[in-house]
Design a protein around this motif. Structure first.
Motif: not given
Ligand code: HEM
Lengths: 139, 407
Positions: A7, A33-36, A38-40, A49, A52-53, A56-57
């Motif tokens: 937004i 929300v949808f981030v593993p 270990r990638l934060r 990786e 890539r996340s 993707l988002t």
């Protein structure tokens, strides 16, 4: 709201607040929300990786991450392998919301680096089917 | 997945009316959806059985049931859209996550449904005189039934995955490696699915009582056939009741731990009582089945029982998500939109009531008449009113749109 779910401005009538300030402060990887887990946080081991996340988002709903499909992301970077250059571009153009047709996508240093690492790892399709930042489409 | 994350997945624009409205309508329309699905599955199964039988009554029933199944599919589809809209309004974090995690199946759902429907029509066209001629291409009907069950299975998985937010991250990123492919159906409960599918036996039995009553109203119908239908309907109702109770008990016995409370809840008792009442009701009626409109009553009671079951199914979801995951579907932010809320209810009650009432009355009366049917003047007025209301609706729709745009 952009199609990547960000937004980008207040809508007082519906009591909606822009998310850009939060993203600028905390970044995508911390707030999506949808981030593993270990990638934060980006580190040298997970940068690809994490990138890539992020792709993707924040990009993939408008740009295909493979070499086919809708506006393949790799094609816009013309096979550029210079991570620092791509990172500068991302922060300079996307991070400021100064790219035509594209949402304002604030990326902090870590995230821009991770995303650049990922973009550089992509293979553009042999014949660019769309106009790219590097090579204008042949009419 | 903690509560804050679930709330973050909500639509920040809020919803246009109080969430309870969406919840209740979701339950009611889903009950109708599943009723149509069960009539369709039951009628398909009876068609198949009849198609392999040499008995003249069975073959006649098969011919009637294939036309029933054909219509029931389209009713099931139309009545599937309504709960789809309601569930995605108040449970959007769950519904969309579940859908995206199995994205290929969600798209495949439509393709499979089209194939299932085409197979059914193919069988129907191959067998214009099923009652009197040998069955051709029975495999098409088998394929249709199997594919319909696959469609139902996909729906089941989508509904079931919603209930397991604690596993979503593991499906999206197994061992922390993101897999955005959406290739898999991740979670299912065979017993839950079996319960909803096996309920078809009782539902189609209730349908047969109504079918029989309908034939009784037609002058000159074959009395032998009508008499043959009665014990069949009774036997199916009994078998259906037993199957529903048995598969329901298995479902309750295999509930995952966090939902175990459901097995002994009042919701389950209410459903069991409603289902058993519906199953025994035709026996209680006895000879009354042949009097007045009572022959239609078993289906009416069955529909009420399905609403109770639908409410229990919703309670399982609502309470599990609230209790275990801290998500309250009823505290959704409201941005009240009077126009769309009232338009919805007026469309539903006034237009739906008048137009559907007219169409169904004409269809029913025409079926009860031999030769050419001429509607009464009152019914003709209802027909004209239906057309007038539809025109009015379309005009106001564009008028309001134009007004908003021009303002
Ligand atoms: C024609 C074949 C179909 C079959 C056999 C079927 C069967 C089912 C079954 C068994 C369930 C319950 C799943 C569960 O709770 O475990 C269900 C739920 C549902 N169905 Fe269908 N269905 C069919 C078609 C459709 C279509 C075409 C739509 C939409 C247009 C639809 C929409 C829904 C929705 C939205 C739910 C879930 C509602 C909720 O979770 O509240 N179905 N269906």
């Amino acid at each position: 709201m952009y199609s990547n779910q960000v937004i980008a401005r207040d809508v007082p009538g519906l009591d909606i607040k822009s998310e850009i300030p939060l993203l600028e402060k905390k970044g995508f990887l911390q707030t999506q929300v949808f981030v593993p887990d270990r990638l934060r946080n980006v580190n040298p081991h997970n940068a690809l990786e994490a990138g890539r996340s992020l792709a993707l988002t924040t990009c993939s709903n408008c740009h295909s991450l493979s070499s086919t499909g809708m506006r393949p992301l790799a094609n816009y970077f013309g096979g550029n392998t210079d991570v620092a250059m791509v990172q500068t571009y991302l922060q300079g153009a996307l991070g400021t919301g100064n790219t035509i047709y594209m949402p304002h996508i604030p990326l902090n240093d870590d995230e821009a680096y991770a995303l650049a690492r990922f973009i550089v790892s992509l293979n553009p399709s042999p014949q660019p089917v769309v106009r790219t930042a590097a090579a204008p489409e042949k009419e | 997945m903690d509560a804050a994350m679930l709330y973050a997945l909500r639509d920040p624009a809020g919803i246009p009316s109080h969430p309870i409205i969406f919840l209740v309508l979701g339950v009611l329309t889903w009950a109708l959806h599943i009723a149509a699905v069960q009539v369709m599955l039951g009628a398909s199964a009876l068609t198949l059985y009849g198609a392999f039988s040499r008995d003249a009554h069975w073959r006649r029933l098969a011919a009637a049931m294939i036309t029933t199944a054909k219509v029931a599919v389209s009713v099931a589809i139309v009545l599937g859209v309504a709960p789809l809209l309601f569930v995605q309004v108040i449970y959007d974090p769950f519904w969309y996550t579940s859908n995206v995690l199995s994205a290929r199946w969600v798209i495949g759902f439509i393709v499979i449904l089209i194939l299932a429907y085409l197979a059914m029509y193919a069988f129907y066209y191959r067998n214009p005189k099923l009652a009197s001629q040998p069955t051709r291409s029975a495999w098409q009907m088998v394929a249709s039934l199997v594919l319909m069950l696959v469609v139902g299975w996909i729906m089941h998985v989508l509904s079931y995955q919603m209930l397991l937010p604690e596993q979503w991250m593991g499906w999206y990123a197994p061992n922390g490696n993101i897999n955005p492919g959406g290739q898999s159906l991740h979670a299912y409960s065979v017993t839950r699915f079996a319960f909803f599918i096996l309920l078809s036996v009782a539902v189609v039995a209730a349908w047969l009582f109504a079918y029989r009553r309908y034939l009784m109203g037609r002058p000159g119908e074959d009395a032998g056939y009508i008499a043959w239908l009665l014990p069949l309907a009774h036997r199916l109702m009994l078998a259906g009741g037993v199957l529903a109770v048995a598969s329901g008990a298995l479902w309750l016995a295999t509930l995952p731990e966090k939902m175990a409370w459901f097995a002994t809840s009042a919701w389950v008792w209410a459903s069991a009582i409603a289902l058993l009442t519906a199953a025994f009701f035709p026996r209680l009626l006895g000879n009354k089945l042949d009097q007045g409109l009572w022959g239609y009553a078993p289906f009416g009671i069955g529909a009420v029982a399905l609403i109770v079951v639908a409410a229990a199914r919703e309670a399982l979801r609502f309470i599990t998500l609230l209790g275990t995951h801290g998500y309250d579907a009823l505290d959704y932010k409201i941005n009240l939109d009077w126009y769309s809320t009232s338009l919805f209810f007026i469309t539903f009650a006034v237009l739906g009531g008048v137009v559907l009432g007219y169409l169904l009355t004409v269809a029913w009366k025409a079926g009860q008449t031999k030769g050419v049917y001429t509607p009464s003047p009152a019914l003709t007025r209802l027909g004209n009113l239906s057309i007038g209301l539809l025109v009015l609706w379309i005009v106001q729709y564009f008028a309001i749109g134009f007004y908003v745009w021009a303002r």
